[in-house]
Design an enzyme around this catalytic site. Sequence first.
Site, PDB file in Angstrom:
ATOM      1  N   LYS A 181       0.854  -1.195   0.000  1.00 54.39           N
ATOM      2  CA  LYS A 181       0.000   0.000   0.000  1.00 54.39           C
ATOM      3  C   LYS A 181       0.885   1.238   0.000  1.00 54.39           C
ATOM      4  O   LYS A 181       1.715   1.409   0.888  1.00 54.39           O
ATOM      5  CB  LYS A 181      -0.901   0.001   1.237  1.00 54.39           C
ATOM      6  CG  LYS A 181      -1.698   1.283   1.444  1.00 54.39           C
ATOM      7  CD  LYS A 181      -2.437   1.283   2.770  1.00 54.39           C
ATOM      8  CE  LYS A 181      -3.077   2.636   3.051  1.00 54.39           C
ATOM      9  NZ  LYS A 181      -3.743   2.689   4.373  1.00 54.39           N
TER      10      LYS A 181
ATOM     11  N   ASP B 199      -2.433  10.624   3.197  1.00 56.61           N
ATOM     12  CA  ASP B 199      -3.827  10.224   3.381  1.00 56.61           C
ATOM     13  C   ASP B 199      -4.577  11.251   4.230  1.00 56.61           C
ATOM     14  O   ASP B 199      -4.462  11.265   5.452  1.00 56.61           O
ATOM     15  CB  ASP B 199      -3.898   8.847   4.050  1.00 56.61           C
ATOM     16  CG  ASP B 199      -5.339   8.373   4.222  1.00 56.61           C
ATOM     17  OD1 ASP B 199      -6.218   8.910   3.523  1.00 56.61           O
ATOM     18  OD2 ASP B 199      -5.564   7.466   5.038  1.00 56.61           O
TER      19      ASP B 199
ATOM     20  N   LYS C 252     -10.184  13.073   7.693  1.00 58.57           N
ATOM     21  CA  LYS C 252      -9.746  12.681   9.026  1.00 58.57           C
ATOM     22  C   LYS C 252      -9.948  13.845  10.004  1.00 58.57           C
ATOM     23  O   LYS C 252      -9.794  15.014   9.630  1.00 58.57           O
ATOM     24  CB  LYS C 252      -8.263  12.278   9.016  1.00 58.57           C
ATOM     25  CG  LYS C 252      -7.968  10.991   8.271  1.00 58.57           C
ATOM     26  CD  LYS C 252      -6.478  10.676   8.320  1.00 58.57           C
ATOM     27  CE  LYS C 252      -6.167   9.419   7.530  1.00 58.57           C
ATOM     28  NZ  LYS C 252      -6.714   8.215   8.174  1.00 58.57           N
TER      29      LYS C 252
ATOM     30  N   ASP D  96       1.643   6.618   5.346  1.00 54.78           N
ATOM     31  CA  ASP D  96       0.669   5.647   4.846  1.00 54.78           C
ATOM     32  C   ASP D  96       1.154   4.914   3.601  1.00 54.78           C
ATOM     33  O   ASP D  96       0.420   4.112   3.028  1.00 54.78           O
ATOM     34  CB  ASP D  96      -0.668   6.340   4.566  1.00 54.78           C
ATOM     35  CG  ASP D  96      -1.862   5.447   4.855  1.00 54.78           C
ATOM     36  OD1 ASP D  96      -1.705   4.467   5.601  1.00 54.78           O
ATOM     37  OD2 ASP D  96      -2.954   5.728   4.331  1.00 54.78           O
TER      38      ASP D  96
ATOM     39  N   ARG E 264      -7.400  -0.436   1.107  1.00 54.37           N
ATOM     40  CA  ARG E 264      -7.908  -1.714   0.588  1.00 54.37           C
ATOM     41  C   ARG E 264      -8.294  -1.605  -0.879  1.00 54.37           C
ATOM     42  O   ARG E 264      -8.284  -2.606  -1.602  1.00 54.37           O
ATOM     43  CB  ARG E 264      -9.073  -2.200   1.446  1.00 54.37           C
ATOM     44  CG  ARG E 264     -10.303  -1.343   1.457  1.00 54.37           C
ATOM     45  CD  ARG E 264     -11.215  -1.617   2.626  1.00 54.37           C
ATOM     46  NE  ARG E 264     -10.619  -1.147   3.877  1.00 54.37           N
ATOM     47  CZ  ARG E 264     -11.174  -1.335   5.072  1.00 54.37           C
ATOM     48  NH1 ARG E 264     -12.330  -1.983   5.185  1.00 54.37           N
ATOM     49  NH2 ARG E 264     -10.582  -0.884   6.153  1.00 54.37           N
TER      50      ARG E 264
END
Length: 508
Positions: A270, A275, A282, A293, A356
Amino acid sequence: MTALTLSTAAAPGLRADAIVIGVAKSAKGPVVAPGAEAVDKAYDGRLAGVLETLGASGAEGEVTKLPAPSGFKAPLVLAVGLGPVPEKDTAYDSEALRKAAGVAARSLTGSKKAAFALPLADAADAGAIGEGALLGAYSFDAYKDNGKDPKAKNGRAPLAEVALLGGKPRDKAYKAAVERAVAVSEELNRARDLVNTPPNDLNPEAFAAIAQAAAKEHGIKVQVLDVKALEKGGYGGILGVGAGSAAGPRLVKLSYTSSKAKKHLAFVGKGITYDSGGISLKPAGHNETMKCDMSGAASVFAAVVAAARLGLEVNVTGWLALAENMPSGSATRPGDVLRMYSGKTVEVLNTDAEGRLVLADALWAASQEKPDAIVDVATLTGAMVLALGNRTFGIMGNDDAFRTALYEAAEEVGEPAWPMPMPEHLRKGMDSPTADIANMGERMGGGLVAGLFLREFVGEGITWAHLDIAGPAFNEGGPFGYTPKGGTGSGVRTLVRLAELTAAGDLG
């Protein structure tokens, strides 16, 4: 990078800034560890008592400095704690040696040379001590103004050279152990550098360029899919995550091949270079470290290059799924449906569950080559941190034996890990009335839900495991052992060890 050498010199006559010795903890007080006999003799056999007077106990990570004895060319003795004295007829644990060496190297920042007289019974010990020292000496100072020395650590350069006393420079096993320690440590530190690099300097395009340069240097084939190629190929997950950023996503494929290989491993990382959470922004206080990330991609990149440098007899393909997750008018929205590279559709319920999505495309791409096994590495879920804390990563998989093998490999190299289940009842929570699957499910057990999602995109019959390194990938606290503050390179050594075991035919 700190230089690492094997030395047969005696401690008293070696010119160095410090002699590093080990001290262990026992019920009766500190015990001088093997390797320091010459130092202890110079103190008339009373070194343990001197250390105890100075407050030393031999506890792990403890450092005690004292003037070197008369006649020594080094002015300083640094005693580092090894933890409990081993049980009778057993040697010091490799991880204890790594940690002690790391603490010592960090404590000697600013020194030019240190002689490590730690317990060194065989080549494996030499490798462990060398690795710990090289990892412990790491510092990231590219953005600091250190005056005339750009490599200086807060004005002092990292320890320049480590000599392993008791080593055997002409012994093939010792030489190989040191060469391995150097290769793995240098690549792991490269991963740390990437994780620590600010996101304004490391976007997907920049990361891909770094991978291309390393691939050229080490004879690794590389392919980079840019936005146009991703659109043509139908990589809806990667494109969907990167849609809100001015910096377009990339999918990088690194291929190391050996003419003697009988097995093929695929590593998938990943690589969210920053992010923000996207439209599902967030909350305040959760953005500051999100440059990390992309730790999974950094670890995969480092592991593939390390495999090439070690000449392992196994084919290793690395897939770096790179994107920046930002909110904008073009960003993917909660409620949007993405068509993935596999053809499945995914309803995006939360744009902060983006890792994901990029992994799903990369996993399916990796599956098309029918490797013997796939391992993905990702800072995937806060739920895994809640379950296992900040220093342990979780391992899931579709094959219990393979999951166990990965756990044992991680423990062997000193990376705390724990096997996690994938309860089938949690899959239903990702059912979507609109698409084939949603990217979110039940909140409780969220780390396990993420693993179940990823499993949907692994080719049929392919052995697969997932490492959720969200906890140990970035150390926000103080340094410990050979682990620095900031990026840690979590997962690199586990992947390299897996490749070694596969090349040796020890994984079936």
